[in-house]
Design an enzyme around this catalytic site. Structure first.
Site, PDB file in Angstrom:
ATOM      1  N   ASP A  18       0.858  -1.172   0.000  1.00 58.24           N
ATOM      2  CA  ASP A  18       0.000   0.000   0.000  1.00 58.24           C
ATOM      3  C   ASP A  18       0.908   1.240   0.000  1.00 58.24           C
ATOM      4  O   ASP A  18       2.116   1.132   0.243  1.00 58.24           O
ATOM      5  CB  ASP A  18      -0.901  -0.044   1.240  1.00 58.24           C
ATOM      6  CG  ASP A  18      -1.721   1.211   1.415  1.00 58.24           C
ATOM      7  OD1 ASP A  18      -2.332   1.674   0.437  1.00 58.24           O
ATOM      8  OD2 ASP A  18      -1.737   1.757   2.538  1.00 58.24           O
ATOM      9  N   ASP A  20      -0.195   5.249   0.962  1.00 60.47           N
ATOM     10  CA  ASP A  20      -0.457   6.184   2.067  1.00 60.47           C
ATOM     11  C   ASP A  20      -0.631   5.442   3.385  1.00 60.47           C
ATOM     12  O   ASP A  20      -1.406   4.492   3.482  1.00 60.47           O
ATOM     13  CB  ASP A  20      -1.720   7.001   1.774  1.00 60.47           C
ATOM     14  CG  ASP A  20      -1.557   7.923   0.580  1.00 60.47           C
ATOM     15  OD1 ASP A  20      -1.063   9.049   0.760  1.00 60.47           O
ATOM     16  OD2 ASP A  20      -1.910   7.506  -0.535  1.00 60.47           O
ATOM     17  N   ASP A 194      -2.078  -0.470   5.836  1.00 61.70           N
ATOM     18  CA  ASP A 194      -2.442   0.118   7.131  1.00 61.70           C
ATOM     19  C   ASP A 194      -3.943   0.256   7.359  1.00 61.70           C
ATOM     20  O   ASP A 194      -4.396   0.309   8.505  1.00 61.70           O
ATOM     21  CB  ASP A 194      -1.824   1.520   7.262  1.00 61.70           C
ATOM     22  CG  ASP A 194      -2.505   2.521   6.326  1.00 61.70           C
ATOM     23  OD1 ASP A 194      -2.518   2.266   5.094  1.00 61.70           O
ATOM     24  OD2 ASP A 194      -3.019   3.531   6.810  1.00 61.70           O
TER      25      ASP A 194
END
Length: 244
Positions: A18, A20, A194
């Protein structure tokens, strides 16, 4: 949850990341993220050590991720698994629903009347960011839910933002599609992310014999391992890349 072992990125691994909140800290606005030289160096090293089996899977548009990283020689999947930008030049993009134009205009008007609320338009979605105005979150989410239902769009929550996007596709489907390619088919997938939008990626990696790595505070997750935040994720990737 334990941190991932340093030898996890051995020769038979394929790595999916991922962006961000995983490789860069989340910023107040999407264009304010900082991509430092450490991240670029880590990605280059991982690409070399894993024979090119590194891909980025983001909710951002794929071309936007590529531009932020100075167009690296990596496969990039954007728009939550619905937009593919392969390093060899191939491109694939899902069809943009007609209802997104109507939804986007409603969301534009909504953002214009609320200081601190930011509209973000994507190839396959429209998002409202309210990190600078948390009290506006409930109204943004209610509008997005209404628009998703009215126009057959997918309601996609995120961290201090809400999005309506084309239906179908997620990061798990992106992992499965990339793992079906000849260069990765016999390898073990590792997915690092996240957000709750990364959960399908964790689940897909697990189902294919690999594992997920959660970046951030402990929570219920399909990931097997966890790292505290972006600095820890970059440090682990650097160390694991050197050990691979």
């Amino acid at each position: 949850m334990d941190p991932p072992p340093i030898d996890l990125l051995r020769a038979d691994a394929s790595l999916f990341l991922d962006f961000d909140g995983t490789l860069v800290e989340i910023a107040d606005t999407p264009d304010a993220v900082v991509v430092n030289t450490q991240l670029r160096a880590v990605l280059r090293k991982l690409f070399e050590r894993l024979g090119g089996r590194v891909a980025l899977i983001s909710g951002r548009p794929a071309e936007q991720v590529a531009a932020l990283l100075d167009r690296p020689a990596l496969d990039i999947v954007g728009s939550h698994g619905m937009e593919f930008r392969w390093a060899d030049g191939r491109r694939a993009l899902a069809e943009r629903p007609a209802g997104l134009a109507i939804a986007g205009e409603r969301m534009r008007v909504h953002a214009a009347g609320r200081p601190g609320v930011l509209l973000e338009e994507k190839p396959l979605g429209v998002a409202l960011h309210f990190r600078q105005s948390p009290e506006a979150g409930a109204a943004c989410e209610a509008l997005a839910a209404e628009l998703a239902q009215a126009h057959g769009l997918h309601f996609q929550p995120g961290k201090m933002m809400i999005e309506v996007r084309a239906p179908g596709g997620d990061k798990g489907e992106a992992v499965r599609a990339l793992m079906a390619e000849p260069g990765r088919a016999s390898t073990r997938p590792l997915f690092m992310g996240d957000d709750h939008t990364d959960e399908p990626g964790f689940a897909a990696a697990k189902a294919l014999g690999g594992a997920g790595i959660l970046v951030g505070p402990p929570r219920a997750t399909a990931a097997r391992y966890r790292l505290d935040g972006v600095p820890e994720a970059l440090a682990w990737l650097a160390a694991a890349g050197n050990a691979a």
